[in-house]
Each structure stands twice: as C-alpha cells, then as structure tokens.
Design a protein around this motif. Structure first.
Motif, PDB file in Angstrom:
ATOM      1  N   LYS A  24      -6.053  -4.310   2.140  1.00 43.53           N
ATOM      2  CA  LYS A  24      -4.422  -4.391   1.840  1.00 43.53           C
ATOM      3  C   LYS A  24      -3.963  -3.913   3.244  1.00 43.53           C
ATOM      4  N   ILE A  25      -3.340  -4.092   4.243  1.00 42.31           N
ATOM      5  CA  ILE A  25      -2.153  -2.813   5.509  1.00 42.31           C
ATOM      6  C   ILE A  25      -0.585  -2.881   4.010  1.00 42.31           C
ATOM      7  N   LEU A  46       0.758 -12.328   3.670  1.00 45.95           N
ATOM      8  CA  LEU A  46       1.890 -11.463   4.462  1.00 45.95           C
ATOM      9  C   LEU A  46       2.831 -11.717   3.209  1.00 45.95           C
ATOM     10  N   GLY A  47       3.581 -10.933   2.640  1.00 39.55           N
ATOM     11  CA  GLY A  47       3.857 -11.193   1.091  1.00 39.55           C
ATOM     12  C   GLY A  47       5.091  -9.405   0.784  1.00 39.55           C
ATOM     13  N   ALA A  48       5.970  -9.414  -0.045  1.00 34.84           N
ATOM     14  CA  ALA A  48       6.553  -7.985  -0.710  1.00 34.84           C
ATOM     15  C   ALA A  48       5.328  -7.962  -1.044  1.00 34.84           C
ATOM     16  N   PRO A  49       5.494  -6.451  -1.358  1.00 30.73           N
ATOM     17  CA  PRO A  49       4.474  -5.536  -2.256  1.00 30.73           C
ATOM     18  C   PRO A  49       4.593  -6.656  -3.874  1.00 30.73           C
ATOM     19  N   ASN A  50       4.029  -6.504  -4.944  1.00 29.38           N
ATOM     20  CA  ASN A  50       4.515  -6.550  -5.732  1.00 29.38           C
ATOM     21  C   ASN A  50       3.726  -4.962  -6.610  1.00 29.38           C
ATOM     22  N   GLU A  51       4.849  -5.164  -7.707  1.00 31.83           N
ATOM     23  CA  GLU A  51       4.834  -3.973  -8.763  1.00 31.83           C
ATOM     24  C   GLU A  51       3.539  -3.161  -8.936  1.00 31.83           C
ATOM     25  N   GLU A 110      12.414  -2.357   2.246  1.00 30.16           N
ATOM     26  CA  GLU A 110      11.481  -2.284   4.144  1.00 30.16           C
ATOM     27  C   GLU A 110      10.021  -1.992   3.904  1.00 30.16           C
ATOM     28  N   TRP A 111       9.162  -2.678   3.110  1.00 28.62           N
ATOM     29  CA  TRP A 111       7.648  -2.506   2.690  1.00 28.62           C
ATOM     30  C   TRP A 111       7.474  -4.088   2.942  1.00 28.62           C
ATOM     31  N   GLN A 112       6.292  -4.648   3.592  1.00 27.80           N
ATOM     32  CA  GLN A 112       5.631  -5.293   3.811  1.00 27.80           C
ATOM     33  C   GLN A 112       4.409  -5.374   3.384  1.00 27.80           C
ATOM     34  N   VAL A 113       3.164  -6.420   3.057  1.00 27.25           N
ATOM     35  CA  VAL A 113       1.687  -6.034   2.767  1.00 27.25           C
ATOM     36  C   VAL A 113       1.065  -7.457   2.827  1.00 27.25           C
ATOM     37  N   LEU A 114       0.189  -6.630   4.178  1.00 29.88           N
ATOM     38  CA  LEU A 114      -0.938  -8.347   4.412  1.00 29.88           C
ATOM     39  C   LEU A 114      -2.097  -7.956   3.594  1.00 29.88           C
ATOM     40  N   THR A 115      -2.580  -8.548   3.278  1.00 37.07           N
ATOM     41  CA  THR A 115      -3.224  -8.658   1.802  1.00 37.07           C
ATOM     42  C   THR A 115      -4.847  -9.959   2.096  1.00 37.07           C
ATOM     43  N   ALA A 116      -6.281  -9.503   2.721  1.00 32.21           N
ATOM     44  CA  ALA A 116      -6.728 -10.898   3.184  1.00 32.21           C
ATOM     45  C   ALA A 116      -6.860 -11.486   2.001  1.00 32.21           C
TER      46      ALA A 116
END
Length: 786
Positions: free
Chosen positions: A191-192, A209-214, A245-251
């Motif tokens: 993850k990034i 791309l998505g917002a961080p889950n819990e 303000e955070w985003q997550v890139l997941t494989a």
C-alpha cells in the motif's frame, strides 16, 4: 543495560593529513569496532556501505552518522541495527534491507528501499526517483516500511511486491505532485499512504485509489508518532492526523486484474453469443477434421498430459557437510548408520575416508562442514567435533588383499599419511620416507598440545602404524639420486613434504627475529626457546595465534600480533590467543627490529624482548628431480600438478602444501584424491573425482524439524538431529502425502552406499501436484519436465 555500561566508539572518515579514508578501509574499521561496541559514532566523509550487515537481535547496535553519507547507507541492514544519519544521504538508502531501522534526517536521492525485504526506512526530507522499487515481503514477517516526510520522485513503488510507503507531503520538494510521475507501475502488493497533491498518473492497472478504511487509518495513526519522534518533528503530529487529507493506493489483486482485461463481456457469455453461433457448435475445424478427438482434458490429469513429473533424486546432490569438506566425508551416511544401530559400520566408513578423524576433524579443523550445516537454519549445526572424537580408539579397517603394486611417499605429514593410508587399505604396499623422527609433519611438530591432545594423537598414530601393507622409514633424508632410485623400485613416487622453510623479510635487524616454525617446533621439544616478558609477532594469522599461545605458556606476559592488513586469524586459534590476553594491531608496517623491540614505519615502537615472524612457510625441494616442473609464486617454488596430483614426470605425483597451502583437511583430501587416482590406474578403471552438485537449502522442507535447546553431546543425539540433506531418510512422508497413492517403496539390491530400497512414482496415477517435492524433508523428490 544502563547508558554508563554502553560501549560507544567513534570512527573518523579522514585519516592522516585530513585525507578521506577509502570506503573499504572505513568499512573494515567500522566492522571491527562493531564487534565490541553497542553504539558507533561515524564521522563519515562520503564513504559507501555504512551499516552493511551489522547488528543482530541478540546484540543490538546503533550507528550514528555525523558526516556526508555515501551510497547504500544501511545496505543489507540486519534486525537489531539502527542507523541514524544526521544529514542527507546519497543513492540506495536501505538497499536490500532485511530488518534494520534506518533514519535519514535530511533528503535522500534515488533508489531508496530498492529491493528491501524488511525493516523500516524513515526520511526527514524528500527522496529521488525509484523509491520503494522491487520490494519483497515474506508473509511470516512484518512488511517492509518506507516513511517520507516530504515527497518522492518519479517511478515510485515500481514493481513493489508488498512494501508499505507513507508520503506525508510536509515541506515537499514538489508540493504539486508528491508522488512523482507514474508511481506504482508493475506494483503487485503493498500500500501507499500519501497526503498532498498528485498528477493522477499512477498505474491504474496496478493500483486502485481510495480513502483509508478504519483498519488502514488505525495502522497509520498508531505509527505516526514514532516516525516523527525519530526525526525530532513531534510538533507535526496534529497536522498529519487529519484523516480526510490522506489517500491510499492499494495493489490490485490478480483476480481484479483479470476482470480489468477480460473486457465488458464475460468469456462464457462471449462463447455462447458469438463463438458458438459463428461456428455452428463452437468448432471451426469440424468440417476439416471431423474425426478429431474433442473431449475435454481435465484440470488435473496423470500420464502424458502432465507437463512435469516427480523424480526420486536420492543422493544426486551432496549435503553441505560433504560438499564443503575437503575430504568429502559423507557425514549423512555415517549418521544414518548410527540411527540404524550400525555403529561399527559407521566407524569403518569414516576411517576409510581419513586416518585422523579425532585429531583433525575432532580437534584442530575449523570444520567447514559445521560452518555450512543446514541444521543451523533451525537451531545449531551438527557437531562434527563430537563425531570425530568418538572414533579415536577404534581399530583400523581390514586391508584388501595385496595387488602387487608399490608406492613410495616422501613425507609423513597429513597428506603423505592420507595417501599411504588409502593405498594400503586397498592392497597397495605404501612406504613412507619421513625426514623427521616422528610422523605427522606440522601437526605433531608445531600445534600446541593444549589444542591437539597428545593422548588422542598418539592413539591415532598407533592405529595408523598397525595398518596392513604400510611401512614407515623415519630419519630419511633423500637426495635427487635416492629419488631416482625410488622410481626404479616403486611403481610411483608421491611427494608430500609440506612447507618447512619459513618466509623471512630483510628489514634492518631481521637477524633478531625468530621464525614461527622454529619457535613452535622448539616449544614442543625438550628445549623450548627463551621467551621475553613482552613478545611481538609479525603476522596475525592462525599460526601466529598458536605462537602467541605458546609464548604465554613459556612465560610471556604481554603478546601483540601485528599485520599490514586485517588479521586473517579466525576460529579456535584466535579465540585461544585472545582468551590468554593477546592483542592485535593493524595496519602496521615494520621498519626495523632493535634491542628495544619492533619499530613501525611511522616510528611507533612496540617494546619486545622477543620478536617472532609468522608470514607463512614455503617448500624446500633440493631432492626434486629436474623432470618435475615447478611454478614460481611469491619468491617460492611450488610443484605444478593437475587435479589428480600428477606432475610433469609421469612417475611422480605431489600432494598437500607443496602444490598449494591449505588446512590439514585440505592436505588429507589431497592425499586421498591422489591415492584414488593411483588405484584407478592400477585397476585399469577411469578415475572419477568428486563432482556432486551442492543441494540447495530451498529443496529441504525444514518445517518438519523442531528446534532444540540442547546441541547434544553424543553421537546418537547428533544422528537424531541430522537433516540427511540429499539422502533419503526412509520416512514414508512422500508415500503418505501423495493424494492419488502414486508413490510406493520397493526393495532393491544394496548399492555402494548400502541403501537397499527406493521410492517410485506410478505415471498412471501421478497428477504432478508436487506434494512429494514440497513435503520431502531431505530434498529428494524433485519436479522436472515430463
């Protein structure tokens, strides 16, 4: 451990005249200091590879870098190591890191975390291109992590295979695009997390791309405080704790990727609506080949439909203990025989490989077999010393009937003894001609009895002398004429005289220096040399360590070993010398020897009443016929041989140190090798030297073995712990695990190794699932193309 108990050392990257020390020298000094310190302060000056393979969980090490750091800071970092760089760093920070914590308080350039497999890298600024590329991740361990306070360069997380990246966007070098151009290309795992603006050029076929889950947010917010604490930037926590303000890139998973490339219409729908309709039943060749077999091949099929099949490759590969042993002793066979209760056979087998198992294998050998033992991957190596000492009082094996051949061996050291032993046991009359008054060469003449038990040695020599077909002539001083006479009397002559002429150096005062060989020989005689209170030894190898031990025994109170390079001493010899109090000093160049002691090139005086030189010995070959070619190396003449020990004279062979210096086991192995060649010649058979490949650790299934806390002090305990690498244990696991019952065991006639069974796979039942290969503890079953 309290701060007052910690050992802190400082290493400076500039030497005399404020000149930069090379990376190689700097690394050697750092490694030497790391062996005794808990914390290192490095005043670096652009040196590379700082922190390379240092520290451990058992003995943590902190390295603080206070100058410019070169490339590969923290390269191959180990668990337990913490590397802190107070400024910025160059390329490849954390390259191949497998567990270290690496902190760079400034910026870093390209390749940060390249191929990292464990640990954490924390950057207090921004980084260059290709960060977090080609990371690796073993699911049994924590994921590798890379934290960047600023921004990253182009091609970030390329081929990331499981690493986690955190890009905070604080004081970023590129605030308009904190992830650089085209991140996540080829990413298959990990993850990034990022905060800030991007250009949206990430590889959409590799990452989503998505917002961080819990769960993701909890992971991030729990670790942010420690990251900021390492950088002394704790004041930033409130600013970085805003979730929106955070985003997550997941494989993207392989399943998701398959759907991406399958198009808008599922394949089953495409076949039903288009393919079948277009070809009237789904077969475009039906009108051309109406008789073609159109049955469906099952997902898993036996027989010829397999792409690969299992092979029972018993004993095709050598265990590490056999491969790395210069004598190639099949230790796994010996331990197998012990497990089967055939101890006498195990002893006889070992003695047919070496005449000196207790004194060499069990005492003085550095045991390359132990150093490479696969068991060490689980707990501890098999103890070859225990195995060697257990056979000291066993009688020699029975010799085979005489075959009417005679071989003369010039020299009764380990190589000559080995050659004579193997020839005699196989029916060849072997006659040793030894110049000294006793057998054994340097083993008997120079090695302190504190390391080589005199009682054990004498028992083994007594066994050697009882061997049939073997004669020994002591006090034999040969010349060229007598060697020519030996050629007429014997079928072959083997030269095994070792190296008994000390190397010397011609510096001022060299006449005050005592050769190590002469000192050690005198120490084991009734007339040892006088030894001063302070002793300096020129040459810090293992022989120098033996000299140090004898010097202490003979009254020395202070012994220093000097060398122009990092000391080559290792193992038991170095431990013994250091335990007695010997110290090592290097690099040290000798200028002269005076009545006061040893004077270095820089004028340093090491006080000494006795100075001993230990820089190696060379052969003395005045008896050698001119028909034997020699090669000049380092001012000495060495006999030129081939793999079998043959020289340019077809009737003369050479073994041991006269062809190349080595360990006592190298000499024993050379004697055995040449004896086997001569036996092949006498029998009219081809000579087959040892040629087995080394089995790979990856072929073994170590999960079947439980770690133990007791190394074991008996042969039976060692035999039980042996992994039997490359040699079947007859455990039936393959037979049990096979889902189709394709594998079975059958009896066969015993071969040379005494094995009277084999496992076979029925091609008509085998489905090539590979369970046998995956479960075999010893690496016997292998899958190969059908």
């Amino acid at each position: 451990m309290s701060d007052s108990q910690r050992t802190v050392l400082t290493i400076r990257g500039r030497g005399a005249n404020n000149q930069r020390i090379s990376s190689k020298i700097f690394e050697e000094e750092v490694r030497a200091a790391a062996a005794i310190a808990d914390e290192l302060i490095l005043e670096s000056y652009g040196q590379h590879n700082i922190g390379l393979r240092l520290g451990s969980r058992e003995r943590p090490l902190t390295i603080r870098v206070k100058g410019p750091a070169g490339q590969r800071l923290g390269c191959m970092g180990l668990p337990g190591a913490t590397v802190v760089c107070e400024g910025s760093a160059s390329d490849d920070v954390g390259y191949l890191n497998i567990g270290a914590d690496i902190v760079v308080k400034g910026d870093a350039t390209n390749g940060v975390c390249n191929a990292m497999a464990g640990g954490r890298v924390m950057i207090g600024g921004s980084i260059g291109a290709r960060g977090l590329t080609m990371t690796k991740w073993n699911p049994d361990y924590e994921r590798p992590q890379m934290w960047v306070l600023g921004s990253v360069g182009d091609t970030f997380a390329e081929f990331n295979c499981g690493g986690v990246g955190v890009v905070c966007g604080i004081e970023a070098k590129n605030p308009e695009n904190v992830l650089g151009y085209r991140p996540c290309v080829g990413m298959v795992g990990g993850k990034i997390y990022y905060r800030g603006k991007t250009d949206g050029s990430y590889a959409t076929t590799n990452a989503k791309l998505g917002a961080p889950n819990e769960e993701e947010w909890q992971w991030l917010i729990e670790r942010l405080p420690e990251f900021l604490a390492h950088l002394d930037r704790g004041e930033l926590l409130p600013k970085l704790s805003v979730r929106k303000e955070w985003q997550v890139l997941t494989a993207i998973t392989p399943q998701e990727r398959a759907l991406i490339f399958s198009g808008p219409m599922p394949m089953t729908e495409f076949r039903r609506q288009i393919w079948d309709r277009g070809f009237g039943g789904g077969d475009p060749l039906r009108d051309i080949a109406p008789g073609l077999e159109r049955g469906t091949i099952g997902v898993v099929e036996p027989g010829e439909c397999r792409r690969r099949k299992p092979f029972w490759a018993n004993r095709d590969a050598a265990a590490p203990c056999t491969f790395f042993c210069p004598i190639h002793i099949p230790t796994v066979d010996r331990l197998r025989l012990i497990r089967e209760g055939r101890t006498d056979e195990a002893y006889e087998m070992l003695l047919r490989y070496t005449p000196l198992p207790a004194s060499v294998c069990g005492t003085i050998c550095p045991n390359l077999c132990i150093q490479n033992c696969s068991r060490e991957k689980i707990d501890y190596s098999i103890d070859a010393a225990v195995l060697g000492r257990s056979i000291q009082a066993v009688a020699p094996p029975a010799a085979k009937p005489a075959i009417g051949k005679k071989v003369a061996i010039i020299g009764g050291g380990p190589s000559g003894m080995a050659a004579a032993w193997h020839l005699a046991l196989n029916g060849v009359e072997a006659h040793i001609f030894e110049r000294d008054t006793k057998l054994g060469g340097k083993l008997a003449q120079t090695i302190p009895w504190e390391r080589l038990s005199q009682a054990v040695w004498e028992v083994e020599i007594d066994r050697f002398l009882k061997t049939e077909n073997l004669q020994v002539s002591l006090g034999a001083d040969l010349s060229r004429d007598t060697v020519e006479e030996l050629k007429k009397t014997f079928d072959y002559v083997v030269v095994a005289v070792g190296t008994h002429q000390p190397r010397t150096l011609s510096f001022p005062g060299h006449q005050r220096v005592v050769p190590a060989l002469a000192y050690l020989k005198a120490a084991k005689s009734d007339q040892p040399m006088a030894t001063g209170r302070q002793v300096v030894i020129i040459g810090a190898g293992n022989v120098g360590c033996d000299v140090a031990a004898e010097a202490y025994r003979l009254g020395a109170e202070e012994v220093t070993l000097v060398d122009i390079q990092k000391p080559l001493a290792f193992g038991k010899e170095r431990i013994a010398a250091e335990t007695l109090g010997a110290t090592f000093k290097w690099p040290f160049m000798t200028r002269e020897v005076t009545a006061e002691g040893l004077v270095g090139a820089d004028g340093t005086v090491l006080p000494a009443q006795t100075v001993i030189i230990s820089i190696g010995d060379i052969p003395s070959l005045p008896f050698l016929p001119e028909s034997v070619a020699v090669v000049k190396v380092g001012g000495a003449s060495w006999i030129k041989t081939d793999e079998a020990g043959r020289t340019s004279d077809p009737q003369i062979l050479a073994v041991g140190d006269v062809e190349r210096p080595g360990l006592a086991t190298n000499a024993l192995g050379a004697g055995k090798r040449t004896a086997e060649y001569l036996l092949a010649v006498f029998r009219g058979e081809p000579w087959l030297p040892f040629h087995q490949r080394l089995i790979s650790y990856e072929d073994l299934t170590l999960a079947h073995y439980d770690p133990v806390t007791d190394r074991g002090a008996t042969e039976d305990q060692q035999a039980a712990r042996c992994l039997s690498c490359g040699s079947c244990r007859d455990c039936h696991l393959c037979e049990t695990v096979c889902p189709t019952g394709a594998i079975s065991r059958r009896d066969i006639l015993p071969g040379r190794d005494g094995v009277n069974y084999e496992y076979v796979s029925d091609d008509d039942k085998c489905i090539a699932c590979g369970f046998c290969a995956d479960t075999c503890p010893c690496g016997i079953w292998v899958m190969r193309p059908f």
